[in-house]
Design an enzyme around this catalytic site. Structure first.
Site, PDB file in Angstrom:
ATOM      1  N   HIS A  65       3.486   7.559   1.453  1.00 48.66           N
ATOM      2  CA  HIS A  65       4.623   6.634   1.418  1.00 48.66           C
ATOM      3  C   HIS A  65       5.968   7.330   1.530  1.00 48.66           C
ATOM      4  O   HIS A  65       6.991   6.661   1.670  1.00 48.66           O
ATOM      5  CB  HIS A  65       4.568   5.776   0.141  1.00 48.66           C
ATOM      6  N   HIS A 115       3.092   0.975  -7.374  1.00 46.29           N
ATOM      7  CA  HIS A 115       4.062   1.865  -7.998  1.00 46.29           C
ATOM      8  C   HIS A 115       5.475   1.482  -7.573  1.00 46.29           C
ATOM      9  O   HIS A 115       5.666   0.725  -6.615  1.00 46.29           O
ATOM     10  CB  HIS A 115       3.763   3.310  -7.604  1.00 46.29           C
ATOM     11  N   ASP A 159       2.160  -0.471   0.916  1.00 51.70           N
ATOM     12  CA  ASP A 159       1.263   0.580   0.448  1.00 51.70           C
ATOM     13  C   ASP A 159      -0.076  -0.084   0.144  1.00 51.70           C
ATOM     14  O   ASP A 159      -0.134  -1.038  -0.646  1.00 51.70           O
ATOM     15  CB  ASP A 159       1.853   1.235  -0.799  1.00 51.70           C
ATOM     16  N   ASP A 191       7.913   3.824  -6.707  1.00 51.54           N
ATOM     17  CA  ASP A 191       8.471   4.802  -5.760  1.00 51.54           C
ATOM     18  C   ASP A 191       9.963   4.989  -5.993  1.00 51.54           C
ATOM     19  O   ASP A 191      10.737   5.172  -5.059  1.00 51.54           O
ATOM     20  CB  ASP A 191       8.192   4.384  -4.312  1.00 51.54           C
ATOM     21  N   GLU A 199      -0.629   5.009   3.196  1.00 50.12           N
ATOM     22  CA  GLU A 199      -1.532   5.492   2.151  1.00 50.12           C
ATOM     23  C   GLU A 199      -3.007   5.158   2.385  1.00 50.12           C
ATOM     24  O   GLU A 199      -3.793   5.109   1.438  1.00 50.12           O
ATOM     25  CB  GLU A 199      -1.089   5.004   0.757  1.00 50.12           C
ATOM     26  N   HIS A 238       6.156  11.182  -2.345  1.00 55.32           N
ATOM     27  CA  HIS A 238       5.765   9.798  -2.037  1.00 55.32           C
ATOM     28  C   HIS A 238       6.083   8.851  -3.186  1.00 55.32           C
ATOM     29  O   HIS A 238       6.006   7.629  -3.026  1.00 55.32           O
ATOM     30  CB  HIS A 238       4.282   9.706  -1.633  1.00 55.32           C
ATOM     31  N   ASP A 270       3.483  -2.591  -3.492  1.00 54.85           N
ATOM     32  CA  ASP A 270       3.060  -1.303  -4.033  1.00 54.85           C
ATOM     33  C   ASP A 270       2.637  -1.469  -5.491  1.00 54.85           C
ATOM     34  O   ASP A 270       3.228  -2.259  -6.223  1.00 54.85           O
ATOM     35  CB  ASP A 270       4.227  -0.314  -3.966  1.00 54.85           C
ATOM     36  N   ASP A 292      -2.301   0.743  -1.741  1.00 56.30           N
ATOM     37  CA  ASP A 292      -2.699   0.733  -3.150  1.00 56.30           C
ATOM     38  C   ASP A 292      -2.097  -0.446  -3.905  1.00 56.30           C
ATOM     39  O   ASP A 292      -2.405  -0.651  -5.078  1.00 56.30           O
ATOM     40  CB  ASP A 292      -2.399   2.057  -3.845  1.00 56.30           C
TER      41      ASP A 292
END
Length: 298
Positions: free
Chosen positions: A98, A123, A225, A125, A270, A138, A121, A227
């Site tokens: 990412h 996360h 992303d 980031d 990702e 990332h 995402d 994930d």
């Protein structure tokens, strides 16, 4: 929606903790992305991959792993994405980890002066060198695009910031570091965690998110992303977090984005074939892309 799509791959895994995500662009192409989008009547131009320098040894600068190589790759990517925008085409970037969002956003923001972003995402980031527990870049691209972090990341493309907090929405977050939570509160960033998705439903979340990023902006970038999805549906990612967006919720979200007709660019990142099962995650990425570009059952 712009039906002229230019695909560019970024085989970069230096921003991540695990090797293998550099093969993501190949896996997505192998999963049939070009044929799938062409079947929808889209004009597809595949510009190949950005060249990425492979270091001979591990490097770390002020808690930024492989800073030189990540900056170099993203500087190249920003130029290519800017060229695609200049040609009046839609840039579709295939990752890679990412950290490539640094280059994609920089390239798009040269042409969209008040860019909106939807960031799917698990996360945030939103780390910087001061807050990152790992030094993996990332985990920093959204912060840097907003103007926070190492000056070399912040200034990719030659200008900063690329984004304003009021024009950004994160969707699907369920793993945030302490520094990220503090930054979110400090700048008032809009975040729909899995709690909100469970409570409100994906349809209402997307209605609110689209309204938020479309207000007073001149285009919307999608940064997805894999994930962000639950590992059950997208197992081939480097940093899986259970309890994520379902396959069907992901499609609904992107179908609603297509109906809103606000996207000017997108990246899907990702995908890690080494950790995948029979290229399942790359196939999910291709299916989600088709929804983002308006594919419908009827």
């Amino acid at each position: 929606m712009n039906k002229n799509i230019s695909i560019v791959g970024v085989p970069l895994d230096l921003g991540a903790d695990r090797r293998g995500v550099d093969m993501g662009p190949s896996a997505i192409r192998y999963a049939g992305v070009v044929a799938r989008l062409e079947q929808m009547g889209l004009n597809i131009q595949d510009r190949g991959d950005i060249s990425v320098t492979r270091p001979h040894r591990f490097t770390e600068t002020e808690n930024h792993k492989y800073l030189d190589e990540v900056v170099e790759a993203n500087t190249k990517l920003a130029e290519v994405v800017s060229e695609i925008m200049q040609e009046g085409r839609f840039p579709l970037v295939l990752g890679g980890d990412h950290s490539i969002a640094l280059g994609t956003v920089a390239g798009v923001a040269r042409h969209k002066k008040n860019l909106g972003v939807i960031w799917f995402d698990a996360h945030g980031d939103l780390n910087t060198g001061e807050t990152s527990p790992s030094g993996n870049i990332h985990g920093m691209p959204l912060a840097a695009s907003l103007g926070f972090g190492h000056e070399r990341l912040v200034n990719i493309g030659g200008f900063a910031p690329k984004l304003q907090p009021e024009n950004v929405v994160i969707i699907g977050a369920r793993d945030l570091d302490r520094g990220e939570r503090e930054l979110i509160k400090r700048i008032g960033l809009k975040v729909f965690t899995m709690h909100e998705i469970d409570k409100l439903g994906m349809a209402r979340v997307m209605e609110e998110a689209i309204a938020h990023v479309s207000r007073q902006t001149d285009g919307v970038h999608l940064s997805l992303d894999l994930d962000g999805l639950d590992p059950h549906d997208a197992p081939g990612v480097g940093t899986p977090v259970i309890g994520g967006i379902s396959y069907r919720e992901g499609h609904l979200a992107l179908e609603m984005l297509a109906e809103a007709d606000v996207l000017c660019s997108a990246e899907f990142v990702e995908v890690n074939p080494i950790l995948d099962r029979e290229n399942a995650t790359a196939r999910v990425a291709v299916a989600l892309m088709s929804s983002a570009f308006g594919d419908k059952l009827l």
